[in-house]
Scaffold this motif. Structure first.
Motif, PDB file in Angstrom:
ATOM      1  N   UNK A  64      37.807 -58.042  25.075  1.00 12.42           N
ATOM      2  CA  UNK A  64      37.981 -57.895  23.633  1.00 12.42           C
ATOM      3  C   UNK A  64      39.390 -58.385  23.328  1.00 12.42           C
ATOM      4  N   UNK A  65      39.511 -59.632  22.905  1.00 13.67           N
ATOM      5  CA  UNK A  65      40.806 -60.255  22.689  1.00 13.67           C
ATOM      6  C   UNK A  65      41.468 -59.642  21.461  1.00 13.67           C
ATOM      7  N   UNK A  66      42.707 -59.170  21.637  1.00 18.29           N
ATOM      8  CA  UNK A  66      43.478 -58.600  20.539  1.00 18.29           C
ATOM      9  C   UNK A  66      43.306 -57.109  20.369  1.00 18.29           C
ATOM     10  N   UNK A  67      42.556 -56.433  21.232  1.00 17.86           N
ATOM     11  CA  UNK A  67      42.334 -54.994  21.095  1.00 17.86           C
ATOM     12  C   UNK A  67      43.366 -54.177  21.853  1.00 17.86           C
ATOM     13  N   UNK A  68      44.256 -54.815  22.574  1.00 12.51           N
ATOM     14  CA  UNK A  68      45.274 -54.101  23.331  1.00 12.51           C
ATOM     15  C   UNK A  68      46.322 -53.540  22.372  1.00 12.51           C
ATOM     16  N   UNK A  69      46.619 -52.226  22.506  1.00 13.42           N
ATOM     17  CA  UNK A  69      47.631 -51.605  21.664  1.00 13.42           C
ATOM     18  C   UNK A  69      48.853 -51.189  22.475  1.00 13.42           C
ATOM     19  N   UNK A  70      48.799 -51.337  23.764  1.00 15.52           N
ATOM     20  CA  UNK A  70      49.904 -50.948  24.630  1.00 15.52           C
ATOM     21  C   UNK A  70      50.770 -52.154  24.954  1.00 15.52           C
ATOM     22  N   UNK A  76      40.857 -54.806  26.853  1.00  9.64           N
ATOM     23  CA  UNK A  76      39.768 -54.126  27.561  1.00  9.64           C
ATOM     24  C   UNK A  76      38.592 -55.066  27.831  1.00  9.64           C
ATOM     25  N   UNK A  77      37.902 -54.798  28.918  1.00  8.81           N
ATOM     26  CA  UNK A  77      36.733 -55.593  29.311  1.00  8.81           C
ATOM     27  C   UNK A  77      35.513 -55.136  28.523  1.00  8.81           C
ATOM     28  N   UNK A  78      34.609 -56.060  28.231  1.00  8.47           N
ATOM     29  CA  UNK A  78      33.349 -55.734  27.576  1.00  8.47           C
ATOM     30  C   UNK A  78      32.368 -55.298  28.655  1.00  8.47           C
ATOM     31  N   UNK A  79      31.811 -54.101  28.475  1.00  9.00           N
ATOM     32  CA  UNK A  79      30.866 -53.554  29.441  1.00  9.00           C
ATOM     33  C   UNK A  79      29.443 -53.842  28.993  1.00  9.00           C
ATOM     34  N   UNK A  80      28.486 -53.595  29.881  1.00 10.59           N
ATOM     35  CA  UNK A  80      27.080 -53.763  29.499  1.00 10.59           C
ATOM     36  C   UNK A  80      26.680 -52.588  28.604  1.00 10.59           C
TER      37      UNK A  80
END
Length: 136
Positions: A64-70, A76-80
């Motif tokens: 998820x590109x751009x979802x990092x807040x740290x 984060x990786x996209x899960x099934x």
């Protein structure tokens, strides 16, 4: 009188130009782009520049590109779908509006819809009473 306004306007413009360069003007502190204190190991403004985005299609489809807040974190990786909880996909379900709930028989509504009806109906009655009591 207009001449004094022009002079003060000229001094404001000159002050703004000097502050942009980072010069201390008439007792006010101006900040320069580089800053007085630099972190250890930093290369001035080069370390503060945003990192280049990754354009690899494989990475974009798995994270998820751009979802990092740290600051030091990673996207984060996209899960099934099976790895996410069941209630998560119900968050985006459309819930019925008050007008739709009023058209239905209240006795046959499921508990969640009944709760929503009571909440929305109370909110509508409060708004109506407030508008009637409001001074025009």
């Amino acid at each position: 009188m207009p001449v004094s306004h022009v002079r003060s306007l000229g001094s404001i413009i000159n002050t703004m130009e000097l502050e942009a360069v980072g010069v201390l003007v008439s007792g006010r502190r101006a900040f320069s782009a580089g800053g007085a204190k630099a972190k250890k190991g930093s290369q001035g403004g080069a370390a503060d520049a945003p990192k280049a985005s990754i354009s690899d299609k494989e990475v974009k489809s798995t994270t998820v590109v751009g979802a990092n807040i740290l600051k030091d974190g990673a996207d984060p990786k996209i899960l099934s779908d099976s790895e996410y909880p069941d209630w998560l996909c119900h968050l985006v379900d459309k819930r019925p509006a008050l007008s739709e709930l009023r058209r239905k028989n209240i006795e046959t509504l499921p508990y969640e819809d009944l709760k929503r009806f009571v909440k929305l109906d109370n909110r509508a009655r409060i708004k109506e009473n407030n508008s009637l009591k409001a001074k025009n």
